[in-house]
Write a protein that holds these residues in place. Structure first.
Motif, short mmCIF file in Angstrom:
data_model
loop_
_atom_site.label_atom_id
_atom_site.label_comp_id
_atom_site.label_asym_id
_atom_site.label_seq_id
_atom_site.Cartn_x
_atom_site.Cartn_y
_atom_site.Cartn_z
N PHE A 209 0.82 -1.20 0.00
CA PHE A 209 0.00 0.00 0.00
C PHE A 209 0.86 1.26 0.00
CE2 PHE A 209 -3.14 -3.11 1.56
CZ PHE A 209 -4.14 -2.87 0.63
N ALA A 210 2.06 1.19 0.55
CA ALA A 210 2.97 2.33 0.47
C ALA A 210 3.36 2.59 -0.98
CB ALA A 210 4.21 2.08 1.32
N LYS A 211 3.60 1.52 -1.72
CA LYS A 211 3.94 1.65 -3.14
C LYS A 211 2.77 2.23 -3.92
CE LYS A 211 5.65 -1.14 -7.04
NZ LYS A 211 4.50 -0.90 -7.95
N ASP A 212 1.57 1.73 -3.64
CA ASP A 212 0.38 2.21 -4.35
C ASP A 212 0.08 3.67 -4.00
OD1 ASP A 212 0.23 -0.34 -5.33
OD2 ASP A 212 -1.37 -0.99 -3.96
N PHE A 213 0.21 4.02 -2.74
CA PHE A 213 0.00 5.40 -2.30
C PHE A 213 0.97 6.33 -3.04
CE2 PHE A 213 1.06 9.08 0.22
CZ PHE A 213 -0.12 9.48 0.82
#
Length: 384
Positions: A209-213
């Motif tokens: 989710f850090a990558k997607d954010f």
């Protein structure tokens, strides 16, 4: 005659933190910020803006040696404007125009010596998401990281000659209020597309989710922040630091064939817990926080980031995401109210989304600007 005292030693640092608590001791809406959050702004090891910028803090004492005001004054080279513009922040003052004028004059001189032609206040020597703006409407309990001040601050700034550079609008709505028909229609439209999925953030997949954010943020917001992009590593550090307070039911992402296209990030309003800690966050306060967090219900969540990648803007995908998330959190949480972290009045797109949510403006802050040359033309923040 007032005296400016440079904040350098431990006693001055303590007074910088304690003065507002005394000033607002009878104000039931005041919530004392965590000391560690304020001190982090002025810690050269933690605030990388010190690598290129300059910041100093001052207390202001009357003839009796009593503190009557305080301020931070700074130059941030990353703060781009039409003219070289410095900042003042963490401003607190008794209700006296002469005292405020003395502080503002002091800051003006400090900034002019460093080549500045204007000053903005009250702002932060850091990002806009904390300690930014002068509260001018809605004098109720502030959100975590939000400035709070007495109503007379507006007159102190405006009487000196500051003008509104932009307003910061905070919108609120009940979790159980009807969702806009436009949003439910968009939800119905995109629900028929099997490639579109909405998913809540989960703590056991923070790296994903850090990558997607990061991908969504850099596409949707970086162009509005002077082209500044964030790294996955920075986002992951932020997510990990927030892990103890992340609620897995209120942070949402939308994917097209597993490609992230939109996000709606909310967290509980931490001030509903921190208001019992009196600014501390040592071992005893941490234990108290954990106890309060477990046994005292938090009824408010805060929307901190909302973003849609450019190719999906104006498609109504935000309606799909918001209705998916709203249905879920109504079932799985006890939140009663949501408040959107401030939206600048220079951002009509986000203001329209808030309007479509049927959210109401419940507080306003102002970012003020003072031009040192009175003959220079004043311009408000341009729309984005």
């Amino acid at each position: 005659m007032l005296k400016a005292v440079h904040v350098s030693g431990s006693l001055q640092k303590k007074e910088f933190l304690e003065f507002p608590a005394r000033l607002y001791k009878d104000d039931k809406s005041y919530i004392r910020p965590l000391n560690k959050d304020i001190e982090a702004v002025f810690d050269r090891k933690k605030n990388k803006l010190f690598e290129r910028g300059e910041c100093e803090r001052f207390l202001f004492e009357n003839n009796a040696g009593q503190t009557v005001g305080k301020v931070a004054v700074f130059v941030n080279p990353s703060y781009k404007n039409n003219q070289p513009t410095g900042g003042i922040g963490f401003f607190d003052c008794i209700n006296d125009q002469k005292t405020a004028d003395f502080i503002f004059d002091f800051c003006k001189n400090w900034l002019q010596e460093r080549g500045m032609e204007a000053m903005d206040g009250s702002i932060n020597f850091g990002e806009r998401n904390k300690f930014w703006g002068v509260l001018i409407e809605g004098f109720h309990e502030p959100l975590y990281g939000m400035n709070y001040n007495a109503p007379y601050y507006q007159q102190l700034f405006e009487n000196y000659g500051f003008k509104e550079y932009f307003q910061q609008l905070c919108y609120s709505r009940s979790i159980y209020a009807p969702v806009s028909r436009a949003f439910t229609m968009m939800h119905s439209k995109h629900s028929r597309n099997p490639a579109i999925k909405a998913r809540p953030l989960t703590k056991n997949r923070l790296e994903k989710f850090a990558k997607d954010f990061t991908e969504i943020y850099n596409k949707a917001w970086a162009s509005h922040e002077g082209g500044k992009q964030i790294s996955v590593a920075k986002t992951l550090r932020m997510f990990r630091s927030m892990k103890p307070v992340i609620n897995e039911h209120i942070a949402w992402f939308v994917y097209e064939n597993e490609k992230p296209v939109a996000m709606w990030i909310n967290i509980p309003d931490l001030n509903q817990w921190f208001k019992y800690l009196n600014g501390g966050f040592g071992l005893l306060e941490k234990l108290k926080f954990l106890w309060i967090k477990k046994f005292r219900e938090n009824s408010k969540m805060v929307g901190i980031v909302f973003g849609v990648v450019p190719e999906w803007q104006r498609t109504g995908i935000e309606g799909f995401m918001i209705w998916e998330g709203t249905q879920h959190l109504r079932e799985h949480t006890t939140f009663q109210e949501t408040e959107l972290q401030w939206i600048g009045d220079f951002n009509p797109k986000m203001m329209k989304i808030a309007k479509n949510l049927d959210a109401q403006v419940t507080r306003k802050l102002a970012t003020y600007r003072y031009l040192f040359d009175p003959n220079q033309s004043f311009e408000r923040h341009p729309d984005i």
